[in-house]
Design an enzyme around this catalytic site. Structure first.
Site, short mmCIF file in Angstrom:
data_model
loop_
_atom_site.label_atom_id
_atom_site.label_comp_id
_atom_site.label_asym_id
_atom_site.label_seq_id
_atom_site.Cartn_x
_atom_site.Cartn_y
_atom_site.Cartn_z
N ARG A 302 0.83 -1.18 0.12
CA ARG A 302 0.13 0.09 0.01
C ARG A 302 0.77 1.17 0.17
O ARG A 302 0.39 2.17 -0.63
CB ARG A 302 -1.04 0.06 1.27
N CYS A 369 -25.79 -2.23 -8.14
CA CYS A 369 -26.96 -2.51 -7.47
C CYS A 369 -26.81 -3.17 -6.12
O CYS A 369 -27.16 -4.36 -5.48
CB CYS A 369 -27.69 -3.69 -8.40
#
Ligand code: PLP
Length: 442
Positions: A302, A369
């Protein structure tokens, strides 16, 4: 007291953006010398922009802070061929956890001896690929792997291995990314003796050469303490192994997990302090134990690529309910599942135009969704934000695209590198043709 919604008085805060970021006038944000709005125009949205200079600079920061250590980039944060090439060029090694990551890296000539294979459950193909491509080390993560690996290496063969131990230390930004404790799936525990047992079995396999102990405490760690505690526990185990087996291990791998700021004002792990304190702790613990100081290995993912990436979206809809304003963009959890997985927070901003309208608190959501398809809750954007606007999310380089999914068949976004005023496509957008071509049934 500072609040998250403090009005900006001195212009936009670019502290979590790549060092190359410039904003000659409000909204006209350039990274690596290229206007983000131009990239959105040319490559469409959503698009991920990766600042090559920032990735390289972060690699150099590690090399400078840890001159005697081996620095391995954790490929799972983000990998593509160009990224592997930059990492190799900057002199770092690579930490991979699948045959896929490994094959991709080796395909551009990444030196296999500088690659370490991880994984709590390595498939036969992972191990076969690692041996065929001759990776430097394989990190053993379960007892059953020892016999499997020894058999695959064969009686005449030779493979360097490490053992992933669980030092019993709780650290990390979220429960789902804490891996230093005894109640999760990674590693072999020191506390219950599994680590010691596995090591004894490895020592019985002449074709496996144990070079050291490995641990990885978790991710998004911003304090030095867990690392220092890990050094003490690991050296403690090394001392016992020395007593029991006369074993002197030349390497110690402390994994990654170095925390970064996702929003202005958030803490990040201080790498210089980490390097200094870990070195001191290692020297002292080893002296007390009467052991030579092993070579340090670290595995940042990261902290190398996260702050170098920016996600750019178009706003598709703005919906005002009684309590909230939802700003919906053309991506979401399929390119960035982190808010849904870990509840992380981002600081998106409007780019491409200047708005003089006062900021309003809005919730930026994706197009998928799921009600949990959220990119940034309760953030400030100009009150006139509207469909067609561009939003940019900084610190989008790590664990976005590498975790991207095919949800809703929208296709995964492209990756565009910027450097010295030039933009070039590294990974193209996943097309409907790509999706259809995998579907071979009916
Ligand atoms: C994920 C991982 C890393 C990198 O973690 P970051 O938080 O991205 O620095 C390093 N080592 C191992 C074994 C990992 O699983």
């Amino acid at each position: 007291m500072t609040t998250l919604h403090e009005p900006m008085v001195t212009g936009p805060d670019l502290s979590v953006w790549p060092a190359s970021t410039e904003e000659p006038h409000t909204g006209a944000v350039t990274v690596g010398g290229v206007p983000l709005a131009e990239i959105a125009d040319r490559f469409g949205t959503p698009v991920y922009v990766l600042d090559e200079g920032e990735v390289r600079e972060r690699c150099r920061t590690y090399r400078d802070a840890f001159p005697d250590a081996e620095v391995l980039y954790a490929a799972k944060a983000f990998l593509c061929r160009a990224m592997a090439d930059w990492i190799a060029g900057e002199g770092l090694g690579l930490d991979v956890c699948s045959a896929g990551e490994l094959e991709l890296a080796v395909s551009i000539g990444f030196p296999p001896e500088r690659i370490v294979l991880h994984g709590n459950a390595k498939s036969p193909r992972d191990l076969e690929t690692a041996l065929r491509l001759a990776v430097g080390r394989i990190v053993i993560d379960s007892p059953s792997e020892i016999a499997r690996l020894a058999a695959a290496v064969g009686p005449g063969g030779h493979q360097k291995v490490m053992v992933r131990v669980v030092p019993g230390i709780s650290a990390g930004g979220h429960e789902k990314i804490r891996t230093g404790t005894d109640d999760q799936k990674f590693g072999l525990s020191i506390a219950d003796g599994y680590a010691q047992h596995a090591i004894a079995r490895i020592l019985d396999q002449p074709q496996l050469e144990l070079t050291g102990l490995h641990c990885h405490l978790g991710s998004q760690i911003t304090s030095l303490k867990p690392y220092l505690a890990a050094v003490r526990r690991m050296v403690g185990l090394m001392a016992r192994l020395h007593e029991q087996h006369g074993l002197v291990l030349p390497e110690i791998d402390l994994g990654g997990g170095h925390g970064i700021a996702y929003r202005p004002g958030e803490p990040a792990l201080d790498l210089t302090a980490l390097a200094r304190r870990v070195r001191a702790e290692l020297t002292e613990s080893c002296t007390v134990a009467g052991l030579p100081v092993p070579r340090l290995i670290i595995e940042p993912g990261r902290a190398i690529v996260g702050p170098a990436g920016i996600a750019v979206y178009h706003v598709l809809a703005v919906k005002r309910t009684r309590d909230r304003t939802f700003v919906a963009v053309d991506g979401g959890m399929s390119d960035n599942p982190r808010p849904a997985l870990y509840g992380v927070r981002y600081a998106p901003r409007l780019i491409g135009r200047h708005s003089a309208v006062a900021p309003a608190v809005v919730t930026v959501v994706g197009r998928h969704c799921e009600a949990g398809d959220l990119l940034a809750a309760d953030v400030e954007l100009p009150g006139d934000v509207r469909p067609g606007d561009l939003l940019a999310v900084p610190v989008a380089g790590a664990y976005h695209l590498s975790m991207a999914s095919g949800y809703n068949m929208v296709g995964r976004p492209p990756v565009v590198a910027v450097r010295d005023g030039l933009a070039r496509l590294l990974v193209r957008r996943e097309s409907l043709g790509d999706i259809r071509s995998r579907d071979v049934g009916l």
